[in-house]
Write a protein that holds these residues in place. Sequence first.
Motif, mmCIF file in Angstrom:
data_model
loop_
_atom_site.group_PDB
_atom_site.id
_atom_site.type_symbol
_atom_site.label_atom_id
_atom_site.label_comp_id
_atom_site.label_asym_id
_atom_site.label_seq_id
_atom_site.Cartn_x
_atom_site.Cartn_y
_atom_site.Cartn_z
ATOM 1 N N SER A 8 27.501 45.313 34.419
ATOM 2 C CA SER A 8 26.392 45.369 35.373
ATOM 3 C C SER A 8 26.933 45.460 36.801
ATOM 4 N N LEU A 9 26.105 45.940 37.691
ATOM 5 C CA LEU A 9 26.479 46.008 39.097
ATOM 6 C C LEU A 9 26.721 44.600 39.648
ATOM 7 N N SER A 10 25.960 43.621 39.164
ATOM 8 C CA SER A 10 26.143 42.254 39.681
ATOM 9 C C SER A 10 27.504 41.684 39.297
ATOM 10 N N LEU A 11 27.949 41.911 38.060
ATOM 11 C CA LEU A 11 29.267 41.406 37.656
ATOM 12 C C LEU A 11 30.374 42.138 38.404
ATOM 13 N N ALA A 12 30.260 43.449 38.531
ATOM 14 C CA ALA A 12 31.275 44.214 39.261
ATOM 15 C C ALA A 12 31.339 43.764 40.719
ATOM 16 N N SER A 13 30.179 43.490 41.320
ATOM 17 C CA SER A 13 30.149 43.023 42.713
ATOM 18 C C SER A 13 30.826 41.665 42.853
ATOM 19 N N ARG A 14 30.563 40.755 41.909
ATOM 20 C CA ARG A 14 31.217 39.440 41.947
ATOM 21 C C ARG A 14 32.730 39.578 41.794
ATOM 22 N N GLU A 38 41.950 58.592 25.302
ATOM 23 C CA GLU A 38 42.346 58.103 26.622
ATOM 24 C C GLU A 38 41.225 57.305 27.278
ATOM 25 N N LEU A 39 39.982 57.689 27.055
ATOM 26 C CA LEU A 39 38.852 56.937 27.594
ATOM 27 C C LEU A 39 38.598 55.670 26.795
ATOM 28 N N ASN A 40 38.673 55.753 25.482
ATOM 29 C CA ASN A 40 38.471 54.562 24.646
ATOM 30 C C ASN A 40 39.462 53.454 24.990
ATOM 31 N N ASP A 41 40.668 53.839 25.386
ATOM 32 C CA ASP A 41 41.704 52.861 25.717
ATOM 33 C C ASP A 41 41.478 52.200 27.071
ATOM 34 N N ARG A 42 40.547 52.735 27.893
ATOM 35 C CA ARG A 42 40.339 52.230 29.255
ATOM 36 C C ARG A 42 38.889 51.912 29.593
ATOM 37 N N TYR A 43 37.956 52.260 28.726
ATOM 38 C CA TYR A 43 36.530 52.188 29.047
ATOM 39 C C TYR A 43 36.015 50.755 29.122
ATOM 40 N N LEU A 44 35.332 50.445 30.222
ATOM 41 C CA LEU A 44 34.650 49.168 30.399
ATOM 42 C C LEU A 44 33.384 49.442 31.205
ATOM 43 N N THR A 79 31.455 38.174 28.762
ATOM 44 C CA THR A 79 31.288 38.190 27.310
ATOM 45 C C THR A 79 31.218 39.638 26.840
ATOM 46 N N VAL A 80 31.931 39.958 25.783
ATOM 47 C CA VAL A 80 31.896 41.305 25.215
ATOM 48 C C VAL A 80 30.584 41.463 24.452
ATOM 49 N N ALA A 81 29.717 42.349 24.939
ATOM 50 C CA ALA A 81 28.420 42.590 24.292
ATOM 51 C C ALA A 81 28.543 43.622 23.178
ATOM 52 N N GLY A 82 29.385 44.640 23.394
ATOM 53 C CA GLY A 82 29.492 45.698 22.406
ATOM 54 C C GLY A 82 30.760 46.507 22.561
ATOM 55 N N LEU A 83 31.006 47.351 21.554
ATOM 56 C CA LEU A 83 32.149 48.264 21.554
ATOM 57 C C LEU A 83 31.620 49.680 21.430
ATOM 58 N N LEU A 84 32.280 50.592 22.115
ATOM 59 C CA LEU A 84 31.802 51.955 22.222
ATOM 60 C C LEU A 84 32.929 52.924 21.899
ATOM 61 N N ASP A 85 32.634 53.967 21.149
ATOM 62 C CA ASP A 85 33.612 55.020 20.852
ATOM 63 C C ASP A 85 33.163 56.278 21.570
ATOM 64 N N GLY A 114 26.635 38.884 32.949
ATOM 65 C CA GLY A 114 28.003 38.470 32.670
ATOM 66 C C GLY A 114 28.582 39.104 31.428
ATOM 67 N N GLU A 115 28.135 40.317 31.120
ATOM 68 C CA GLU A 115 28.593 40.982 29.894
ATOM 69 C C GLU A 115 29.273 42.310 30.194
ATOM 70 N N VAL A 116 30.072 42.749 29.214
ATOM 71 C CA VAL A 116 30.743 44.045 29.304
ATOM 72 C C VAL A 116 30.626 44.760 27.967
ATOM 73 N N VAL A 117 30.741 46.071 28.005
ATOM 74 C CA VAL A 117 30.911 46.901 26.810
ATOM 75 C C VAL A 117 32.274 47.554 26.960
#
Length: 127
Positions: A76-82, A67-73, A56-62, A19-22
């Motif tokens: 997990s495959l399980s969260l995307a599938s849900r 253009e990618l930083n403004d859209r990047y997420l 839940t936001v697990a981390g931030l990535l640069d 249930g997490e995202v970066v």
Amino acid sequence: MDFPSLLTAGRWLSPESGGEVVLGTGLARALGVAPGATITLLATTRDGILNAVDATVAGLLDVRVRELNDRYLATSLSLASRLLGVSGTVSKLIVALREPADAGCATRECESAGRRPLVLGAGRRPS
């Protein structure tokens, strides 16, 4: 690209991170969130129904491209599938190898799993 090495805050997704995202730093800034925050993801299922899941936001990535930083997420495959309402279904998996020499091994792994891979050389994109 070694995405975990580009983290600026928090941590990369763990194998148990259902249930997490970066997020890219630009997207996190636009949403006003930091690691530990809860966000709601919205998407339309293939049936055209609006679906939402909390993450839940697990981390931030640069990723060093605005253009990618403004859209990047990443999630997990399980969260995307849900979120998309397609549990147990994968239509495409993209694998980026650090070393082009590993392509043969990766191809054999895909074939042993009963999948026919499309292998692209360095700098080539599918048409």
